[in-house]
Design an enzyme around this catalytic site. Structure first.
Site, mmCIF file in Angstrom:
data_model
loop_
_atom_site.group_PDB
_atom_site.id
_atom_site.type_symbol
_atom_site.label_atom_id
_atom_site.label_comp_id
_atom_site.label_asym_id
_atom_site.label_seq_id
_atom_site.Cartn_x
_atom_site.Cartn_y
_atom_site.Cartn_z
ATOM 1 N N CYS A 1 42.813 45.155 38.313
ATOM 2 C CA CYS A 1 42.006 45.810 39.326
ATOM 3 C C CYS A 1 42.456 47.270 39.431
ATOM 4 O O CYS A 1 43.635 47.544 39.619
ATOM 5 C CB CYS A 1 42.219 45.060 40.644
ATOM 6 N N GLU A 2 41.511 48.204 39.315
ATOM 7 C CA GLU A 2 41.945 49.600 39.317
ATOM 8 C C GLU A 2 42.265 50.115 40.709
ATOM 9 O O GLU A 2 42.802 51.203 40.859
ATOM 10 C CB GLU A 2 40.872 50.496 38.678
ATOM 11 N N HIS A 3 41.959 49.313 41.709
ATOM 12 C CA HIS A 3 42.185 49.781 43.071
ATOM 13 C C HIS A 3 43.552 49.393 43.597
ATOM 14 O O HIS A 3 44.148 50.113 44.388
ATOM 15 C CB HIS A 3 41.107 49.225 44.002
ATOM 16 N N HIS A 4 44.053 48.237 43.175
ATOM 17 C CA HIS A 4 45.340 47.771 43.680
ATOM 18 C C HIS A 4 46.369 47.539 42.586
ATOM 19 O O HIS A 4 47.516 47.186 42.884
ATOM 20 C CB HIS A 4 45.175 46.470 44.470
ATOM 21 N N CYS B 1 43.844 40.479 44.170
ATOM 22 C CA CYS B 1 43.962 41.398 45.297
ATOM 23 C C CYS B 1 43.312 40.804 46.533
ATOM 24 O O CYS B 1 43.631 41.192 47.654
ATOM 25 C CB CYS B 1 43.339 42.747 44.965
ATOM 26 N N HIS C 1 39.940 37.373 42.004
ATOM 27 C CA HIS C 1 40.634 38.637 42.214
ATOM 28 C C HIS C 1 41.897 38.410 43.019
ATOM 29 O O HIS C 1 41.840 38.089 44.206
ATOM 30 C CB HIS C 1 39.704 39.631 42.929
ATOM 31 N N GLN D 1 35.061 44.850 38.173
ATOM 32 C CA GLN D 1 34.352 43.783 37.478
ATOM 33 C C GLN D 1 32.919 44.173 37.130
ATOM 34 O O GLN D 1 32.408 43.797 36.080
ATOM 35 C CB GLN D 1 34.361 42.496 38.321
#
Lengths: 293, 235
Positions: free
Chosen positions: A183-186, A254, A252, A224
């Protein structure tokens, strides 16, 4: 030593890592459809599009320029190796021996990344010198490089010319391909199953190449929705089918390990191109095949 | 907590080499805090949140090291988010056994086995900093004192939200239950999936790792052990 990314490595003693990495720029992608003179890598982006400049009937509404520019996010690192650069045969870093024996352009970044991880451990309040954590920064950096090895691979080399002429126009579905991404956010993993279907128009793709396409795009910092789209566009570029459908069902971490902590939740995204988008019956048949036990 | 079995609470915590932070019971909480998920337990002054900027910088360096561009739209706030997430994954360091149990120890004249099974567990592998997750099943034979059932799950939470090794996690949970209620025996079984093995390295997707710790009568008496394992594996 062969040139890598157009630069001669022998001329630099201490290599600043980020300068080695050619970044995808939106301008270079758009230009690749016409003449491309960047670093001699023109064949890589231009080959599929060059042969198929005229869109087939079913893909008339499918804008080639949009497809190319959306395949890679501008700023995405691309560190492809050429076929002439020597490999490293006893490497434990690269898992896929066929494809990954190439000079370690990104392994030059390992010491910096290990330092970042060491700082991170100190920041957590842990003691990086205790027995269990002694080599953790190096291991974690190697693991993270493995999780982002998709940046090193390009579509053309992965497909390896496994495109065959076949007089068939029935749906081909490869389903439940395991996918592991970050996940590029977390910066926390998400994983799931990918199901790909396409309607060939005279050309079929080696089945494992569909799984390899999933690997290239999933082993990156991803979202995704973008992953689904990139896979669909890559299959389109490869065999120019009448339509492509990709469905991803993901978990996910996250969302499972933190935040809302919903353990049984899954995220489903899909991309339908060509006849899969236009014809509901075709779409229904694909979804039927995917969900059958 | 008194010394039990020669193991003290502080020894349990120091096994991880982690620091313990002193807690004050009645400090003002931060009610709209998005960092702390468990509102009952986690409203304390943000002693480790002071570390967030440094950790965010480490993550920013990491992204640069990967060759990514930390300024692109999707990654703009990722260092902060990832640092917060990592602090959440290691929040077990902030919690101590005594405050989690919250005196939910009751006198009860029972000596039959108590089993709480399939407690979800999420932890971080200390070798690769990649998650591993699974189910924990805990059983104990009380000797006059029973523990609130959710406290077993909270014990799992304290020790799993750390940089861990599955073997050590199992043992710490068993020792904590022993310290809490002094039972005749404790059994803990963990069945875990290690993403460091699934996502990388050998890449064996269906593999699971099972570890167990048997203390007291569970160790000495095979029949008791068998009964526990039977209860745990029943559908």
């Amino acid at each position: 030593m062969a040139a890598v990314n157009g630069k001669d490595l022998n001329s630099e003693a201490a290599v600043p890592p980020s300068s080695l990495i050619r970044r995808v720029s939106s301008r270079s992608i758009r230009n690749s459809i016409s003449e491309e003179k960047e670093n001699g890598d023109a064949p890589q982006k231009g080959s599929f599009v060059g042969k198929y400049k005229k869109a087939p009937e079913a893909l008339k509404s499918f804008n080639l320029a949009d497809a190319e520019s959306e395949l890679e996010v501008p700023g995405t690192p691309m560190t492809p190796r050429t076929s002439t650069t020597p490999g490293h045969e006893n490497c434990t870093f690269h898992h896929d021996l066929e494809l990954d024996h190439r000079p370690p352009t990104r392994e030059a970044l390992l010491p910096d990344m290990a330092n970042s991880y060491r700082l991170l451990l100190t920041g957590l309040g842990e003691d990086p010198e205790r027995a269990g954590l002694l080599k953790t920064p190096e291991r974690a950096a190697k693991a993270m490089l493995f999780f982002t090895k998709g940046y090193d691979q390009s579509l053309e080399e992965v497909l390896n010319n496994a495109i065959f002429d076949e007089d068939t126009d029935e749906m081909v579905v490869v389903k439940d391909i395991e996918m592991f991404s970050m996940c590029e956010h977390h910066l926390v993993p998400f994983y799931g199953k990918v199901s790909i279907g396409y309607l060939p128009q005279g050309k079929i793709l080696g089945l494992s190449k569909l799984a390899r396409i999933v690997e290239i795009f999933s082993r990156r910092l991803q979202v995704q929705e973008r992953l689904t789209k990139q896979i669909a566009i890559a299959v389109t570029q490869a065999v120019r089918p009448a339509g492509v459908a990709v469905v991803i069902e993901g978990v996910h971490m996250c969302m499972v390990m933190r935040g809302v902590q919903k353990i049984n939740s899954k995220t489903v995204t899909s991309t339908m191109l060509g006849v899969f988008r236009d014809d509901p019956k075709t779409r229904e048949e694909f979804l039927n095949l995917v969900h059958s036990k």
